[in-house]
Scaffold this motif. Structure first.
Motif, PDB file in Angstrom:
ATOM      1  N   LEU A  98      10.653 -30.004 -51.655  1.00  0.00           N
ATOM      2  CA  LEU A  98      10.198 -30.533 -50.371  1.00  0.00           C
ATOM      3  C   LEU A  98      10.754 -31.930 -50.117  1.00  0.00           C
ATOM      4  CD1 LEU A  98       6.473 -29.361 -50.328  1.00  0.00           C
ATOM      5  CD2 LEU A  98       8.310 -28.578 -48.822  1.00  0.00           C
ATOM      6  N   ARG A  99      10.799 -32.734 -51.165  1.00  0.00           N
ATOM      7  CA  ARG A  99      11.364 -34.078 -51.007  1.00  0.00           C
ATOM      8  C   ARG A  99      12.835 -34.019 -50.623  1.00  0.00           C
ATOM      9  NH1 ARG A  99       8.782 -37.539 -56.099  1.00  0.00           N
ATOM     10  NH2 ARG A  99       6.723 -37.885 -55.146  1.00  0.00           N
ATOM     11  N   ARG A 100      13.594 -33.103 -51.259  1.00  0.00           N
ATOM     12  CA  ARG A 100      15.013 -32.963 -50.914  1.00  0.00           C
ATOM     13  C   ARG A 100      15.178 -32.506 -49.468  1.00  0.00           C
ATOM     14  NH1 ARG A 100      15.425 -30.895 -56.295  1.00  0.00           N
ATOM     15  NH2 ARG A 100      15.228 -28.757 -55.518  1.00  0.00           N
ATOM     16  N   GLN A 101      14.355 -31.533 -49.053  1.00  0.00           N
ATOM     17  CA  GLN A 101      14.445 -31.035 -47.687  1.00  0.00           C
ATOM     18  C   GLN A 101      14.129 -32.133 -46.674  1.00  0.00           C
ATOM     19  OE1 GLN A 101      11.889 -27.627 -47.475  1.00  0.00           O
ATOM     20  NE2 GLN A 101      13.094 -26.419 -48.918  1.00  0.00           N
ATOM     21  N   ILE A 102      13.097 -32.919 -46.967  1.00  0.00           N
ATOM     22  CA  ILE A 102      12.747 -34.017 -46.065  1.00  0.00           C
ATOM     23  C   ILE A 102      13.865 -35.049 -46.000  1.00  0.00           C
ATOM     24  CG2 ILE A 102      11.158 -35.962 -45.755  1.00  0.00           C
ATOM     25  CD1 ILE A 102       8.960 -34.163 -46.934  1.00  0.00           C
ATOM     26  N   ARG A 103      14.447 -35.371 -47.156  1.00  0.00           N
ATOM     27  CA  ARG A 103      15.532 -36.344 -47.172  1.00  0.00           C
ATOM     28  C   ARG A 103      16.742 -35.848 -46.373  1.00  0.00           C
ATOM     29  NH1 ARG A 103      15.916 -36.709 -52.147  1.00  0.00           N
ATOM     30  NH2 ARG A 103      17.749 -35.419 -52.535  1.00  0.00           N
ATOM     31  N   LEU A 104      17.076 -34.546 -46.535  1.00  0.00           N
ATOM     32  CA  LEU A 104      18.200 -33.987 -45.776  1.00  0.00           C
ATOM     33  C   LEU A 104      17.918 -34.004 -44.279  1.00  0.00           C
ATOM     34  CD1 LEU A 104      19.175 -30.952 -48.054  1.00  0.00           C
ATOM     35  CD2 LEU A 104      20.486 -33.058 -47.692  1.00  0.00           C
ATOM     36  N   LYS A 105      16.674 -33.662 -43.900  1.00  0.00           N
ATOM     37  CA  LYS A 105      16.323 -33.681 -42.483  1.00  0.00           C
ATOM     38  C   LYS A 105      16.451 -35.084 -41.902  1.00  0.00           C
ATOM     39  CE  LYS A 105      15.221 -29.371 -41.706  1.00  0.00           C
ATOM     40  NZ  LYS A 105      15.972 -28.553 -40.726  1.00  0.00           N
ATOM     41  N   LEU A 106      16.004 -36.079 -42.666  1.00  0.00           N
ATOM     42  CA  LEU A 106      16.108 -37.456 -42.199  1.00  0.00           C
ATOM     43  C   LEU A 106      17.561 -37.888 -42.081  1.00  0.00           C
ATOM     44  CD1 LEU A 106      13.218 -39.135 -44.240  1.00  0.00           C
ATOM     45  CD2 LEU A 106      13.250 -38.616 -41.798  1.00  0.00           C
ATOM     46  N   GLU A 107      18.401 -37.457 -43.042  1.00  0.00           N
ATOM     47  CA  GLU A 107      19.819 -37.795 -42.971  1.00  0.00           C
ATOM     48  C   GLU A 107      20.487 -37.128 -41.777  1.00  0.00           C
ATOM     49  OE1 GLU A 107      21.375 -36.666 -46.735  1.00  0.00           O
ATOM     50  OE2 GLU A 107      20.561 -38.402 -47.803  1.00  0.00           O
ATOM     51  N   GLU A 108      20.142 -35.850 -41.531  1.00  0.00           N
ATOM     52  CA  GLU A 108      20.701 -35.157 -40.370  1.00  0.00           C
ATOM     53  C   GLU A 108      20.288 -35.840 -39.073  1.00  0.00           C
ATOM     54  OE1 GLU A 108      19.374 -31.172 -40.653  1.00  0.00           O
ATOM     55  OE2 GLU A 108      20.628 -30.663 -42.383  1.00  0.00           O
ATOM     56  N   ARG A 109      19.034 -36.238 -39.015  1.00  0.00           N
ATOM     57  CA  ARG A 109      18.550 -36.918 -37.813  1.00  0.00           C
ATOM     58  C   ARG A 109      19.268 -38.233 -37.612  1.00  0.00           C
ATOM     59  NH1 ARG A 109      12.206 -38.451 -36.550  1.00  0.00           N
ATOM     60  NH2 ARG A 109      12.568 -39.416 -34.508  1.00  0.00           N
ATOM     61  N   SER A 110      19.468 -38.971 -38.723  1.00  0.00           N
ATOM     62  CA  SER A 110      20.169 -40.245 -38.633  1.00  0.00           C
ATOM     63  C   SER A 110      21.598 -40.049 -38.148  1.00  0.00           C
ATOM     64  CB  SER A 110      20.161 -40.941 -39.995  1.00  0.00           C
ATOM     65  OG  SER A 110      20.909 -42.134 -39.954  1.00  0.00           O
ATOM     66  N   CYS A 111      22.295 -39.025 -38.708  1.00  0.00           N
ATOM     67  CA  CYS A 111      23.674 -38.752 -38.290  1.00  0.00           C
ATOM     68  C   CYS A 111      23.731 -38.332 -36.830  1.00  0.00           C
ATOM     69  CB  CYS A 111      24.280 -37.662 -39.166  1.00  0.00           C
ATOM     70  SG  CYS A 111      24.580 -38.177 -40.871  1.00  0.00           S
ATOM     71  N   SER A 112      22.760 -37.513 -36.423  1.00  0.00           N
ATOM     72  CA  SER A 112      22.726 -37.052 -35.036  1.00  0.00           C
ATOM     73  C   SER A 112      22.520 -38.222 -34.081  1.00  0.00           C
ATOM     74  CB  SER A 112      21.608 -36.024 -34.860  1.00  0.00           C
ATOM     75  OG  SER A 112      21.490 -35.648 -33.503  1.00  0.00           O
TER      76      SER A 112
END
Length: 203
Positions: free
Chosen positions: A145-159
């Protein structure tokens, strides 16, 4: 002699009369009886050198200090049970911990005094291993779950960064990718600054 389960139960089925009851609407003693069945407790009997239960038990609950008690000694020395319910209220049927011991003995889930506790203690190992497996599974789930949250935050930041760059390109078409950095010149135009940065949009 108690017939043991392969794995020691941490909870029991509630009494029939309390099965569908709302705990907030129950009387104090009924709440005590319901909790004696449904709250997680791990009971460990003390055994003598021959493996027979001495009648004394350790009661373990999650995030709580363990209690050591012999139900037969409570009338003579109630202070041996450090549970606040027993120390200050001394309910006639015992606190939830005592009731759990009595219920498990009645259901042949726990050895009574002078009964062979060897099989029960051996089954504690299975229970321990099961709890360790459950803990490890929860730890793995937490890491995923922590990895998924981190990836989502990174995707949002890139977007968000990409959207901002597109907006700048529309507002300042004189800026081009792969060009040198620019800044306003004296005539109101733009002039290069610094060295080229290939494959990057220069802001």
């Amino acid at each position: 002699m108690a017939t043991q389960n392969p794995s020691i139960p941490l909870t029991l089925a509630p009494p029939t009369e309390l099965k569908d009851a709302d705990e907030d609407e129950l009387a104090t003693d009924e709440k005590r009886e319901l909790r004696a069945h449904t709250q997680e407790m791990l009971i460990i009997p003390h055994a003598d050198e021959d493996g027979y239960c001495t009648g004394t038990y350790d009661i373990h609950r999650p995030a709580k200090d363990p209690y050591t008690v012999n139900p037969r000694e409570l009338d003579e020395s109630p202070s041996v049970m450090m549970c606040g319910d027993m120390q200050y209220r001394r309910p006639s049927g015992g606190c939830k911990h005592i009731r759990r011991i009595q219920t498990m003995v009645e259901q042949d889930l726990l050895p009574d005094e002078d009964e062979d506790a060897t099989e029960y203690l051996e089954n504690l190992v299975d229970t321990y291993e099961r709890l360790v497996e459950e803990r490890d599974e929860l730890t793995d789930q937490q890491a995923r779950l922590r990895r998924q949250i981190r990836l989502k935050l990174e995707e949002r930041s890139c977007s968000t960064t990409g959207t901002a760059r597109l907006r700048l390109r529309k507002e300042h078409p004189e800026r081009r990718p792969n060009s040198r950095r620019v800044r306003p010149g004296p005539s109101g135009g733009w002039k290069p600054v610094g060295t080229p940065r290939p494959e990057r949009y220069c802001l």
